[in-house]
Design a protein around this motif. Structure first.
Motif, PDB file in Angstrom:
ATOM      1  N   GLY A  54     136.693   2.494  35.641  1.00 55.47           N
ATOM      2  CA  GLY A  54     135.579   3.377  35.285  1.00 55.47           C
ATOM      3  C   GLY A  54     134.572   2.752  34.354  1.00 55.47           C
ATOM      4  O   GLY A  54     133.598   3.408  33.959  1.00 55.47           O
ATOM      5  N   ALA A  55     134.757   1.474  33.992  1.00 54.34           N
ATOM      6  CA  ALA A  55     133.801   0.804  33.111  1.00 54.34           C
ATOM      7  C   ALA A  55     132.625   0.279  33.925  1.00 54.34           C
ATOM      8  O   ALA A  55     132.789  -0.191  35.050  1.00 54.34           O
ATOM      9  N   GLN A  56     131.448   0.355  33.338  1.00 54.87           N
ATOM     10  CA  GLN A  56     130.244  -0.088  34.029  1.00 54.87           C
ATOM     11  C   GLN A  56     130.257  -1.605  34.186  1.00 54.87           C
ATOM     12  O   GLN A  56     130.510  -2.349  33.236  1.00 54.87           O
ATOM     13  N   LEU A  57     129.981  -2.065  35.388  1.00 53.27           N
ATOM     14  CA  LEU A  57     129.903  -3.489  35.654  1.00 53.27           C
ATOM     15  C   LEU A  57     128.541  -4.028  35.239  1.00 53.27           C
ATOM     16  O   LEU A  57     127.527  -3.315  35.282  1.00 53.27           O
ATOM     17  N   VAL A  58     128.506  -5.285  34.857  1.00 55.94           N
ATOM     18  CA  VAL A  58     127.235  -5.894  34.472  1.00 55.94           C
ATOM     19  C   VAL A  58     126.400  -6.136  35.711  1.00 55.94           C
ATOM     20  O   VAL A  58     126.922  -6.294  36.825  1.00 55.94           O
ATOM     21  N   ALA A  59     125.096  -6.154  35.524  1.00 54.96           N
ATOM     22  CA  ALA A  59     124.199  -6.443  36.638  1.00 54.96           C
ATOM     23  C   ALA A  59     124.461  -7.850  37.147  1.00 54.96           C
ATOM     24  O   ALA A  59     124.854  -8.748  36.398  1.00 54.96           O
ATOM     25  N   GLY A  60     124.250  -8.035  38.441  1.00 55.96           N
ATOM     26  CA  GLY A  60     124.441  -9.354  39.010  1.00 55.96           C
ATOM     27  C   GLY A  60     124.927  -9.307  40.436  1.00 55.96           C
ATOM     28  O   GLY A  60     124.927  -8.245  41.079  1.00 55.96           O
TER      29      GLY A  60
END
Length: 224
Positions: free
Chosen positions: A195-201
């Protein structure tokens, strides 16, 4: 003097000595032989009734290809049964049952015969609700989970049905599995399995379904 007897179905007729008969009844026909003597023939015509259309039951629609489908004609005393359907399908049993594939979908016709006379035909559809759908070539390669309602999620459930299992795996640049989804689970919305937001990329994905495998890259963008 003699007798003749004929049985016919509706819309049929009998021609005897140049005269056509198509109605139930007894007819006296006077003939002459070569010596000019009269000969009497009693002609009996029996026209059978048209059987009622068959009453048919079916478990269609079925959920998925290769599910069992069963169709039945209600029993009628003295009747024989004929089925016809897609791909030249024919059967003479009152009940038919088989595993239905996509090519079996369509309309099936049931007819009964009594005294050799056909009934009107009853039609019953065979429908398969779930199809094995493959992702299109325009598979999404960008997810923008910024809450604007456009490309916020990657919803693979809309591309498949529960008739074919699939597994979608997402890996980061180091090859670590960060997200996994199968049919019916929540669509990917830019968050990892916890449920943690992934970094952009850019992320690498692997999609397995049926006997196929598809791989590629998905970019996560957060800019509004």
């Amino acid at each position: 003097t003699g007798t003749r007897s004929y049985s016919i179905c509706p819309a049929q007729s009998v021609t005897y000595q140049g005269t056509t008969y198509s109605v139930t009844g007894t007819y006296v026909v006077t003939l002459q032989n070569n010596q000019g003597c009269d000969s009497i023939v009693t002609l009996t015509i029996n026209q059978f009734s048209v059987p009622n259309p068959p009453v048919v039951s079916s478990n269609s629609p079925i959920a998925c290809p290769n599910d069992d489908v069963t169709m039945s004609i209600a029993p009628v005393t003295g009747a024989s049964y004929v089925w016809s359907g897609p791909n030249g399908f024919t059967n003479t049993s009152p009940t038919i049952s088989f595993k239905a594939t996509e090519s079996d979908s369509g309309m099936y016709a049931a007819t009964i015969y009594i005294n050799g006379c056909p009934s009107a035909t009853t039609y019953v559809p065979l429908e398969i609700l779930g199809w094995i759908e493959l992702p299109s070539e325009a598979f999404p390669n960008v997810v923008t989970p910024n809450g604007d309602g456009i490309n916020d999620v990657l919803d693979l459930n809309s591309m498949f049905t529960d008739c074919v299992p699939y597994t979608f795996q997402l890996f980061n640049r180091w090859g670590n599995l960060v997200y996994e989804q199968d049919y019916g689970s929540a669509p990917f919305a830019g968050k990892d399995q916890g449920g943690a937001q992934l970094v952009a990329g850019v992320y690498f994905y692997k999609l397995k379904y049926s006997t196929f495998e598809k791989t590629g890259f998905i970019t996560i963008i957060y800019e509004k």
